[in-house]
Design a protein around this motif. Sequence first.
Motif, PDB file in Angstrom:
ATOM      1  N   SER A  47      44.125  -2.852 -38.547  1.00  0.00           N
ATOM      2  CA  SER A  47      45.436  -2.942 -39.191  1.00  0.00           C
ATOM      3  C   SER A  47      46.576  -3.214 -38.213  1.00  0.00           C
ATOM      4  CB  SER A  47      45.708  -1.663 -39.985  1.00  0.00           C
ATOM      5  OG  SER A  47      45.664  -0.552 -39.116  1.00  0.00           O
ATOM      6  N   TYR A  48      46.339  -2.985 -36.899  1.00  0.00           N
ATOM      7  CA  TYR A  48      47.395  -3.194 -35.899  1.00  0.00           C
ATOM      8  C   TYR A  48      47.300  -4.563 -35.241  1.00  0.00           C
ATOM      9  CZ  TYR A  48      43.313  -2.090 -33.177  1.00  0.00           C
ATOM     10  OH  TYR A  48      42.037  -2.120 -32.680  1.00  0.00           O
ATOM     11  N   CYS A  49      46.230  -5.315 -35.528  1.00  0.00           N
ATOM     12  CA  CYS A  49      45.858  -6.416 -34.631  1.00  0.00           C
ATOM     13  C   CYS A  49      46.194  -7.809 -35.180  1.00  0.00           C
ATOM     14  CB  CYS A  49      44.376  -6.326 -34.321  1.00  0.00           C
ATOM     15  SG  CYS A  49      43.849  -7.598 -33.164  1.00  0.00           S
ATOM     16  N   ILE A  50      46.761  -8.605 -34.324  1.00  0.00           N
ATOM     17  CA  ILE A  50      47.209  -9.953 -34.706  1.00  0.00           C
ATOM     18  C   ILE A  50      46.117 -11.013 -34.463  1.00  0.00           C
ATOM     19  CG2 ILE A  50      48.215 -10.584 -32.459  1.00  0.00           C
ATOM     20  CD1 ILE A  50      50.642 -11.681 -34.074  1.00  0.00           C
ATOM     21  N   ALA A  74      37.809   1.989 -27.818  1.00  0.00           N
ATOM     22  CA  ALA A  74      37.763   3.101 -28.776  1.00  0.00           C
ATOM     23  C   ALA A  74      39.009   3.091 -29.651  1.00  0.00           C
ATOM     24  CB  ALA A  74      37.663   4.424 -28.019  1.00  0.00           C
ATOM     25  N   GLN A  75      40.135   2.823 -29.066  1.00  0.00           N
ATOM     26  CA  GLN A  75      41.481   2.745 -29.685  1.00  0.00           C
ATOM     27  C   GLN A  75      42.085   4.112 -30.005  1.00  0.00           C
ATOM     28  OE1 GLN A  75      42.269  -0.012 -28.984  1.00  0.00           O
ATOM     29  NE2 GLN A  75      40.917  -1.636 -29.668  1.00  0.00           N
ATOM     30  N   SER A  76      41.294   5.033 -30.567  1.00  0.00           N
ATOM     31  CA  SER A  76      41.833   6.367 -30.850  1.00  0.00           C
ATOM     32  C   SER A  76      40.676   7.368 -30.882  1.00  0.00           C
ATOM     33  CB  SER A  76      42.546   6.365 -32.205  1.00  0.00           C
ATOM     34  OG  SER A  76      42.834   7.691 -32.611  1.00  0.00           O
ATOM     35  N   GLY A  77      41.012   8.640 -30.712  1.00  0.00           N
ATOM     36  CA  GLY A  77      39.983   9.673 -30.787  1.00  0.00           C
ATOM     37  C   GLY A  77      40.019  10.407 -32.116  1.00  0.00           C
ATOM     38  N   SER A  78      40.920  10.015 -32.985  1.00  0.00           N
ATOM     39  CA  SER A  78      41.062  10.702 -34.273  1.00  0.00           C
ATOM     40  C   SER A  78      40.408   9.887 -35.380  1.00  0.00           C
ATOM     41  CB  SER A  78      42.556  10.901 -34.576  1.00  0.00           C
ATOM     42  OG  SER A  78      42.769  10.916 -35.977  1.00  0.00           O
ATOM     43  N   SER A  79      39.459  10.513 -36.082  1.00  0.00           N
ATOM     44  CA  SER A  79      38.767   9.802 -37.172  1.00  0.00           C
ATOM     45  C   SER A  79      39.752   9.330 -38.231  1.00  0.00           C
ATOM     46  CB  SER A  79      37.713  10.699 -37.805  1.00  0.00           C
ATOM     47  OG  SER A  79      36.669  10.910 -36.883  1.00  0.00           O
ATOM     48  N   LYS A  80      40.792  10.136 -38.460  1.00  0.00           N
ATOM     49  CA  LYS A  80      41.785   9.770 -39.481  1.00  0.00           C
ATOM     50  C   LYS A  80      42.521   8.493 -39.057  1.00  0.00           C
ATOM     51  CE  LYS A  80      46.094  10.809 -40.032  1.00  0.00           C
ATOM     52  NZ  LYS A  80      47.136  11.584 -39.392  1.00  0.00           N
ATOM     53  N   VAL A  81      42.975   8.452 -37.814  1.00  0.00           N
ATOM     54  CA  VAL A  81      43.682   7.255 -37.324  1.00  0.00           C
ATOM     55  C   VAL A  81      42.734   6.060 -37.272  1.00  0.00           C
ATOM     56  CG1 VAL A  81      44.893   6.241 -35.345  1.00  0.00           C
ATOM     57  CG2 VAL A  81      45.434   8.563 -36.076  1.00  0.00           C
ATOM     58  N   LEU A  82      41.491   6.306 -36.851  1.00  0.00           N
ATOM     59  CA  LEU A  82      40.518   5.209 -36.791  1.00  0.00           C
ATOM     60  C   LEU A  82      40.339   4.577 -38.168  1.00  0.00           C
ATOM     61  CD1 LEU A  82      37.884   6.739 -34.357  1.00  0.00           C
ATOM     62  CD2 LEU A  82      39.271   4.702 -33.929  1.00  0.00           C
ATOM     63  N   GLN A  83      40.351   5.443 -39.182  1.00  0.00           N
ATOM     64  CA  GLN A  83      40.208   4.920 -40.541  1.00  0.00           C
ATOM     65  C   GLN A  83      41.441   4.098 -40.929  1.00  0.00           C
ATOM     66  OE1 GLN A  83      39.827   7.831 -43.636  1.00  0.00           O
ATOM     67  NE2 GLN A  83      38.870   6.359 -45.014  1.00  0.00           N
ATOM     68  N   GLU A  84      42.613   4.615 -40.572  1.00  0.00           N
ATOM     69  CA  GLU A  84      43.839   3.884 -40.902  1.00  0.00           C
ATOM     70  C   GLU A  84      43.963   2.593 -40.088  1.00  0.00           C
ATOM     71  OE1 GLU A  84      45.959   7.967 -42.296  1.00  0.00           O
ATOM     72  OE2 GLU A  84      46.133   7.293 -40.222  1.00  0.00           O
ATOM     73  N   GLY A 121      36.260   0.981 -38.626  1.00  0.00           N
ATOM     74  CA  GLY A 121      34.879   0.952 -39.110  1.00  0.00           C
ATOM     75  C   GLY A 121      33.957   1.988 -38.474  1.00  0.00           C
ATOM     76  N   TYR A 122      34.507   2.961 -37.753  1.00  0.00           N
ATOM     77  CA  TYR A 122      33.685   4.057 -37.218  1.00  0.00           C
ATOM     78  C   TYR A 122      34.546   5.304 -37.111  1.00  0.00           C
ATOM     79  CZ  TYR A 122      36.017   2.330 -32.993  1.00  0.00           C
ATOM     80  OH  TYR A 122      36.958   1.889 -32.101  1.00  0.00           O
ATOM     81  N   THR A 123      33.858   6.453 -37.041  1.00  0.00           N
ATOM     82  CA  THR A 123      34.565   7.718 -36.830  1.00  0.00           C
ATOM     83  C   THR A 123      34.409   8.106 -35.358  1.00  0.00           C
ATOM     84  OG1 THR A 123      32.567   8.965 -37.261  1.00  0.00           O
ATOM     85  CG2 THR A 123      34.000   8.544 -39.157  1.00  0.00           C
ATOM     86  N   ARG A 124      35.137   9.128 -34.977  1.00  0.00           N
ATOM     87  CA  ARG A 124      35.017   9.652 -33.613  1.00  0.00           C
ATOM     88  C   ARG A 124      33.557  10.041 -33.329  1.00  0.00           C
ATOM     89  NH1 ARG A 124      38.375  13.275 -30.356  1.00  0.00           N
ATOM     90  NH2 ARG A 124      37.040  14.622 -29.121  1.00  0.00           N
ATOM     91  N   GLU A 125      32.925  10.710 -34.326  1.00  0.00           N
ATOM     92  CA  GLU A 125      31.563  11.215 -34.121  1.00  0.00           C
ATOM     93  C   GLU A 125      30.584  10.057 -33.921  1.00  0.00           C
ATOM     94  OE1 GLU A 125      33.675  12.367 -36.531  1.00  0.00           O
ATOM     95  OE2 GLU A 125      34.129  14.153 -35.335  1.00  0.00           O
ATOM     96  N   ILE A 126      30.710   9.043 -34.765  1.00  0.00           N
ATOM     97  CA  ILE A 126      29.798   7.884 -34.643  1.00  0.00           C
ATOM     98  C   ILE A 126      30.010   7.190 -33.302  1.00  0.00           C
ATOM     99  CG2 ILE A 126      29.331   5.562 -35.573  1.00  0.00           C
ATOM    100  CD1 ILE A 126      29.745   6.778 -38.382  1.00  0.00           C
ATOM    101  N   LEU A 127      31.271   7.065 -32.908  1.00  0.00           N
ATOM    102  CA  LEU A 127      31.567   6.421 -31.631  1.00  0.00           C
ATOM    103  C   LEU A 127      30.932   7.206 -30.484  1.00  0.00           C
ATOM    104  CD1 LEU A 127      33.162   4.163 -30.164  1.00  0.00           C
ATOM    105  CD2 LEU A 127      34.999   5.821 -29.865  1.00  0.00           C
TER     106      LEU A 127
END
Length: 396
Positions: free
Chosen positions: A135-138, A234-244, A248-254
Amino acid sequence: MNLADSEEMAAHLLTRGYTQTDCLEEADLAIINTCTVRDHAEHRAVSFLGRLRQWKREKSGRRIIFAGCAAQRLGNKLKKIFPYLDLVSGAKEIDQFATLLDRSGLFPTAPGGTLSTQGITGYVTIMRGCDFACSYCIVPSVRGPVQCLPSQIILEQVRQKAAQGYPEITLLGQTVNAWQEKNKTFADLLNEVSAIDGVKRVRFVSPHPIFVTPVFLDKIKQNKKIARHIHLPAQSGSSKVLQEMKRGYTREILLEKIFALKELGFSISTDLIVGFPTETEADFEQTLTLVEEAGFSTAYCFKYSPRQGTLAAQMPLLCEKILEQRLDILLNRVKGLAQQSYQQQVGHPVQVLMETPNKGRSSNNFWVQTQKNYTIGTIVESEVLQAADTLLIVRD
Ligand code: 5AD
Ligand code: SF4
């Protein structure tokens, strides 16, 4: 990627009477190959273009080409603002660069110089574009959807690079491990590239974590020519932010993927973004703890930059002060990572590809010094005696 694209553009100019130079004052042509992933990158490229106005005035016949992702985004608007700009060549048009030169009539065919080859790595582009929609990427909007090059062409280019004397091949693509062809996967391609005569080591950049699967790892684990380093954003360590972010992955899966890579001896570097619009203090903490848990060897940290046309650009921004504070804290956290990971190598075996008579890079991407001298491009197997800051000293 831009390095490889620059080489490609330079190759076409060599057949039009040009010779490569690093010195702007000597140059008759300047190509600005640009990035637009963050506003800052684009801004720097455009302001450099502004500064070239005077350079162009100083000698008649000088020309300027503005290329790459910022060129793609800004298009011919640039010519209105900078009328002295000769040519705009967007990132998607790299395949048609020669045609563009011809059509402009400014670059007639003439014998030129040869490209000065540097280093031991030959870059080979295997795919372009991206089918994700973070969502952040051009990137998807400026580079377009995935286009994979046929393996036949890729393997031929690798053969050429190996014949030119490059012992290391780096496969390139915006989401490099999304490459596929009929029944062939990216892992198959890596194995085929490694089997080519003269290829001693294979790297790839930049992979998406989604395609790092047990099947992929299983297919490459026996192949020691595949460097044991991966740059895994990774971009973020928060599953919530990763989803937003729509990663396509959670912290745990990563983390699962990271641990599986480590099992195979991979060192892992990453990219992290701070201050995504919905990132709370607790989310940011999760990024800090991810750094520790994952044990990255390095992390490139970026302040979130809103990019036109992206989903996240419609969300209200966090205030700049918070972004700066978080970046500062994260940078402080990652500062010691490199030294730490160098230190952890002491006592372990290393495989070094020599880049100078007594220095080279290990398979897992550490900078290594040997006691004896070797021919550049040979592989030295040894054991790490000590780590001096960001240099490993080996017993050889
Ligand atoms: N803001 C900040 N960083 C970004 N990146 C990509 N888009 C943005 C953005 N809008 C970062 C990601 C990516 C790296 C190349 O740039 O971390 O992996
Ligand atoms: Fe951008 Fe996501 Fe594609 Fe990477 S995978 S280029 S971050 S959209």
